[in-house]
Design a protein around this motif. Structure first.
Motif, PDB file in Angstrom:
ATOM      1  N   LEU A 264     -15.543   1.627  -6.156  1.00  0.00           N
ATOM      2  CA  LEU A 264     -14.119   1.902  -6.268  1.00  0.00           C
ATOM      3  C   LEU A 264     -13.435   1.615  -4.937  1.00  0.00           C
ATOM      4  O   LEU A 264     -13.884   2.075  -3.886  1.00  0.00           O
ATOM      5  N   SER A 265     -12.362   0.848  -5.009  1.00  0.00           N
ATOM      6  CA  SER A 265     -11.691   0.379  -3.797  1.00  0.00           C
ATOM      7  C   SER A 265     -10.227   0.772  -3.793  1.00  0.00           C
ATOM      8  O   SER A 265      -9.590   0.898  -4.841  1.00  0.00           O
ATOM      9  N   ILE A 266      -9.690   0.951  -2.589  1.00  0.00           N
ATOM     10  CA  ILE A 266      -8.255   1.058  -2.413  1.00  0.00           C
ATOM     11  C   ILE A 266      -7.778  -0.360  -2.108  1.00  0.00           C
ATOM     12  O   ILE A 266      -8.382  -1.070  -1.296  1.00  0.00           O
ATOM     13  N   ALA A 267      -6.746  -0.818  -2.803  1.00  0.00           N
ATOM     14  CA  ALA A 267      -6.331  -2.214  -2.708  1.00  0.00           C
ATOM     15  C   ALA A 267      -4.838  -2.328  -2.434  1.00  0.00           C
ATOM     16  O   ALA A 267      -4.046  -1.441  -2.777  1.00  0.00           O
ATOM     17  N   TRP A 268      -4.459  -3.461  -1.817  1.00  0.00           N
ATOM     18  CA  TRP A 268      -3.058  -3.781  -1.575  1.00  0.00           C
ATOM     19  C   TRP A 268      -2.909  -5.297  -1.593  1.00  0.00           C
ATOM     20  O   TRP A 268      -3.895  -6.031  -1.565  1.00  0.00           O
ATOM     21  N   ARG A 269      -1.685  -5.771  -1.656  1.00  0.00           N
ATOM     22  CA  ARG A 269      -1.443  -7.208  -1.766  1.00  0.00           C
ATOM     23  C   ARG A 269      -1.865  -7.944  -0.504  1.00  0.00           C
ATOM     24  O   ARG A 269      -1.483  -7.576   0.599  1.00  0.00           O
ATOM     25  N   LYS A 270      -2.626  -9.007  -0.678  1.00  0.00           N
ATOM     26  CA  LYS A 270      -3.048  -9.828   0.447  1.00  0.00           C
ATOM     27  C   LYS A 270      -1.837 -10.568   1.014  1.00  0.00           C
ATOM     28  O   LYS A 270      -1.064 -11.179   0.275  1.00  0.00           O
ATOM     29  N   GLY A 271      -1.658 -10.470   2.311  1.00  0.00           N
ATOM     30  CA  GLY A 271      -0.541 -11.139   2.959  1.00  0.00           C
ATOM     31  C   GLY A 271       0.754 -10.362   2.904  1.00  0.00           C
ATOM     32  O   GLY A 271       1.730 -10.714   3.557  1.00  0.00           O
ATOM     33  N   GLY A 272       0.794  -9.280   2.111  1.00  0.00           N
ATOM     34  CA  GLY A 272       1.992  -8.447   2.045  1.00  0.00           C
ATOM     35  C   GLY A 272       2.043  -7.482   3.223  1.00  0.00           C
ATOM     36  O   GLY A 272       1.029  -7.213   3.861  1.00  0.00           O
ATOM     37  N   TYR A 273       3.242  -6.977   3.509  1.00  0.00           N
ATOM     38  CA  TYR A 273       3.383  -6.024   4.605  1.00  0.00           C
ATOM     39  C   TYR A 273       3.031  -4.621   4.118  1.00  0.00           C
ATOM     40  O   TYR A 273       3.602  -4.132   3.145  1.00  0.00           O
ATOM     41  N   LEU A 274       2.076  -3.985   4.782  1.00  0.00           N
ATOM     42  CA  LEU A 274       1.682  -2.626   4.446  1.00  0.00           C
ATOM     43  C   LEU A 274       2.355  -1.683   5.434  1.00  0.00           C
ATOM     44  O   LEU A 274       2.095  -1.748   6.643  1.00  0.00           O
ATOM     45  N   SER A 275       3.237  -0.837   4.934  1.00  0.00           N
ATOM     46  CA  SER A 275       4.025   0.030   5.807  1.00  0.00           C
ATOM     47  C   SER A 275       3.137   1.007   6.578  1.00  0.00           C
ATOM     48  O   SER A 275       1.973   1.228   6.242  1.00  0.00           O
ATOM     49  N   HIS A 276       3.716   1.591   7.604  1.00  0.00           N
ATOM     50  CA  HIS A 276       2.984   2.570   8.410  1.00  0.00           C
ATOM     51  C   HIS A 276       2.491   3.726   7.542  1.00  0.00           C
ATOM     52  O   HIS A 276       1.355   4.193   7.702  1.00  0.00           O
ATOM     53  N   ALA A 277       3.340   4.177   6.621  1.00  0.00           N
ATOM     54  CA  ALA A 277       2.960   5.295   5.747  1.00  0.00           C
ATOM     55  C   ALA A 277       1.757   4.919   4.887  1.00  0.00           C
ATOM     56  O   ALA A 277       0.815   5.705   4.729  1.00  0.00           O
ATOM     57  N   ASN A 278       1.776   3.708   4.324  1.00  0.00           N
ATOM     58  CA  ASN A 278       0.670   3.277   3.474  1.00  0.00           C
ATOM     59  C   ASN A 278      -0.601   3.030   4.283  1.00  0.00           C
ATOM     60  O   ASN A 278      -1.707   3.330   3.820  1.00  0.00           O
ATOM     61  N   ARG A 279      -0.469   2.475   5.488  1.00  0.00           N
ATOM     62  CA  ARG A 279      -1.642   2.295   6.346  1.00  0.00           C
ATOM     63  C   ARG A 279      -2.256   3.644   6.688  1.00  0.00           C
ATOM     64  O   ARG A 279      -3.484   3.793   6.742  1.00  0.00           O
ATOM     65  N   THR A 280      -1.397   4.631   6.908  1.00  0.00           N
ATOM     66  CA  THR A 280      -1.879   5.978   7.217  1.00  0.00           C
ATOM     67  C   THR A 280      -2.676   6.548   6.047  1.00  0.00           C
ATOM     68  O   THR A 280      -3.726   7.173   6.239  1.00  0.00           O
ATOM     69  N   PHE A 281      -2.199   6.312   4.823  1.00  0.00           N
ATOM     70  CA  PHE A 281      -2.918   6.814   3.649  1.00  0.00           C
ATOM     71  C   PHE A 281      -4.277   6.135   3.509  1.00  0.00           C
ATOM     72  O   PHE A 281      -5.282   6.796   3.224  1.00  0.00           O
ATOM     73  N   VAL A 282      -4.314   4.812   3.702  1.00  0.00           N
ATOM     74  CA  VAL A 282      -5.581   4.071   3.603  1.00  0.00           C
ATOM     75  C   VAL A 282      -6.576   4.608   4.629  1.00  0.00           C
ATOM     76  O   VAL A 282      -7.747   4.871   4.313  1.00  0.00           O
ATOM     77  N   GLU A 283      -6.124   4.782   5.867  1.00  0.00           N
ATOM     78  CA  GLU A 283      -6.999   5.286   6.934  1.00  0.00           C
ATOM     79  C   GLU A 283      -7.494   6.694   6.613  1.00  0.00           C
ATOM     80  O   GLU A 283      -8.667   7.021   6.842  1.00  0.00           O
ATOM     81  N   PHE A 284      -6.608   7.522   6.072  1.00  0.00           N
ATOM     82  CA  PHE A 284      -6.986   8.897   5.722  1.00  0.00           C
ATOM     83  C   PHE A 284      -8.034   8.895   4.613  1.00  0.00           C
ATOM     84  O   PHE A 284      -9.026   9.631   4.674  1.00  0.00           O
ATOM     85  N   LEU A 285      -7.841   8.051   3.586  1.00  0.00           N
ATOM     86  CA  LEU A 285      -8.784   7.980   2.469  1.00  0.00           C
ATOM     87  C   LEU A 285     -10.157   7.514   2.942  1.00  0.00           C
ATOM     88  O   LEU A 285     -11.185   8.093   2.558  1.00  0.00           O
ATOM     89  N   LEU A 286     -10.191   6.489   3.776  1.00  0.00           N
ATOM     90  CA  LEU A 286     -11.470   5.978   4.275  1.00  0.00           C
ATOM     91  C   LEU A 286     -12.144   6.992   5.195  1.00  0.00           C
ATOM     92  O   LEU A 286     -13.378   7.143   5.173  1.00  0.00           O
ATOM     93  N   GLU A 287     -11.346   7.701   5.977  1.00  0.00           N
ATOM     94  CA  GLU A 287     -11.889   8.755   6.850  1.00  0.00           C
ATOM     95  C   GLU A 287     -12.510   9.867   6.013  1.00  0.00           C
ATOM     96  O   GLU A 287     -13.609  10.349   6.300  1.00  0.00           O
ATOM     97  N   HIS A 288     -11.808  10.255   4.943  1.00  0.00           N
ATOM     98  CA  HIS A 288     -12.326  11.291   4.043  1.00  0.00           C
ATOM     99  C   HIS A 288     -13.627  10.833   3.396  1.00  0.00           C
ATOM    100  O   HIS A 288     -14.577  11.609   3.247  1.00  0.00           O
ATOM    101  N   SER A 289     -13.689   9.554   3.011  1.00  0.00           N
ATOM    102  CA  SER A 289     -14.887   9.008   2.376  1.00  0.00           C
ATOM    103  C   SER A 289     -16.080   9.069   3.318  1.00  0.00           C
ATOM    104  O   SER A 289     -17.193   9.443   2.902  1.00  0.00           O
ATOM    105  N   GLN A 290     -15.866   8.709   4.581  1.00  0.00           N
ATOM    106  CA  GLN A 290     -16.950   8.751   5.559  1.00  0.00           C
ATOM    107  C   GLN A 290     -17.429  10.178   5.799  1.00  0.00           C
ATOM    108  O   GLN A 290     -18.641  10.431   5.915  1.00  0.00           O
ATOM    109  N   GLU A 291     -16.498  11.113   5.874  1.00  0.00           N
ATOM    110  CA  GLU A 291     -16.868  12.514   6.074  1.00  0.00           C
ATOM    111  C   GLU A 291     -17.682  13.044   4.905  1.00  0.00           C
ATOM    112  O   GLU A 291     -18.652  13.788   5.083  1.00  0.00           O
TER     113      GLU A 291
END
Length: 299
Positions: A264-291
């Motif tokens: 299961l993956s978190i996905a976003w459009r390739k080449g699209g601009y990912l806002s700071h808020a969305n980047r923060t969510f992706v980082e949080f999700l991956l951090e939670h997964s590692q923990e």
């Protein structure tokens, strides 16, 4: 080419109606009609078939529609990035999550994210993996959870969870006494399944096609409580993630003899601009997964 005219053109196409497009854009219909005529005159092409109050794209219009979607999405991305460079962070996260994960895996993650970042607005959209991927590719969603095997070339993905698909049956079913279930054994049973487009259904359909069998699907529903109720009462069996039945003493989960793993993956459009808020969510999700992986290894 006027961006506003492209916006009108795309909206008319999406609604297949000048009237509905005008209502959606909160402008007068003659203004839209005039803009489309100017666009057609500028391009020296006819973009719409107009017959009996019905409209449809010409071949030329279909080509322009593909470009218009990309141009308007790129414009939106550019405006968002410029706003963030000025410090005007919108703080909006729009993420699509399939119902099974939304009900059983994501609630603590979403609550923890909201607690850490109370200034960010979080919108969760439920849907099948196929529909969510489509919304992602058209820019109607910023992020979505998809199964990696369905990934398109238009998306960037990061795997955050690997789960085994299990056969779920009542505790008094003959399968409960087995260590694993073969594909032929599953397809010999009556099944209750998600509707087409949901990742569990897609995987079962793929396995059935590879096995050259037609699944005996007696019930189709996206309501997980209803699926569990049907299985409990012995009307059919299903396939779910084990997390779904952890608090269900009347149900048991057994793996397939040939294991079926879901990346299961978190996905976003390739080449699209990912806002700071969305980047923060992706980082949080991956951090939670590692923990979580660290915690599972420590047990």
């Amino acid at each position: 080419m006027d961006i506003k005219h492209l916006t009108y053109f795309k909206t008319v196409t999406d609604f297949s109606s000048f009237t509905k497009a005008a209502e959606h854009l909160h402008i007068a219909q003659p203004a839209i009609s005039m803009a489309i005529k100017k666009l057609e005159a500028e391009l020296e092409l006819t973009l719409f078939h107009r017959q009996d109050r019905k409209i449809s794209l010409t071949d030329e219009g279909q080509h322009l529609y593909q470009h218009a979607c990309k141009i308007l999405q790129a414009t939106e991305d550019a405006l968002l990035e410029m706003q963030e460079l000025k410090g005007l962070i919108q703080g909006d996260v729009r993420v699509g999550i399939p119902s099974m994960l939304g009900s059983y895996h994501f609630p603590p993650i979403l609550m923890a994210f909201r607690h850490r970042y109370p200034q960010l607005n979080l919108t969760v959209i439920d849907g099948g993996a196929g529909k969510l991927q489509q919304l992602l590719e058209t820019g109607e969603l910023d992020l979505a959870v998809i199964v990696d095997e369905t990934t398109s070339d238009f998306l960037e993905t990061k795997v955050f969870l690997r789960e085994q698909m299990m056969v779920v049956c009542p505790k008094d079913h003959p399968f409960a006494a087995l260590e694993s279930i073969s594909y032929p054994q599953l397809f010999a049973e009556e099944l209750v399944m998600f509707n087409s487009g949901y990742f569990h259904r897609n995987v079962v359909d793929r396995i059935a096609a590879e096995s050259d069998v037609t699944p005996n699907i007696s019930f189709e529903t996206n309501l997980i409580p209803l699926i569990k109720s049907i299985v409990k009462q012995g009307f059919a069996i299903s396939t779910l993630m084990e997390m779904v039945i952890q608090d269900e003493p009347d149900l048991v989960a057994r793996p397939f003899t040939k294991s079926v793993w879901l990346d299961l993956s978190i996905a976003w459009r390739k080449g699209g601009y990912l806002s700071h808020a969305n980047r923060t969510f992706v980082e949080f999700l991956l951090e939670h997964s590692q923990e979580k992986k660290k915690q599972d290894k420590a047990r």
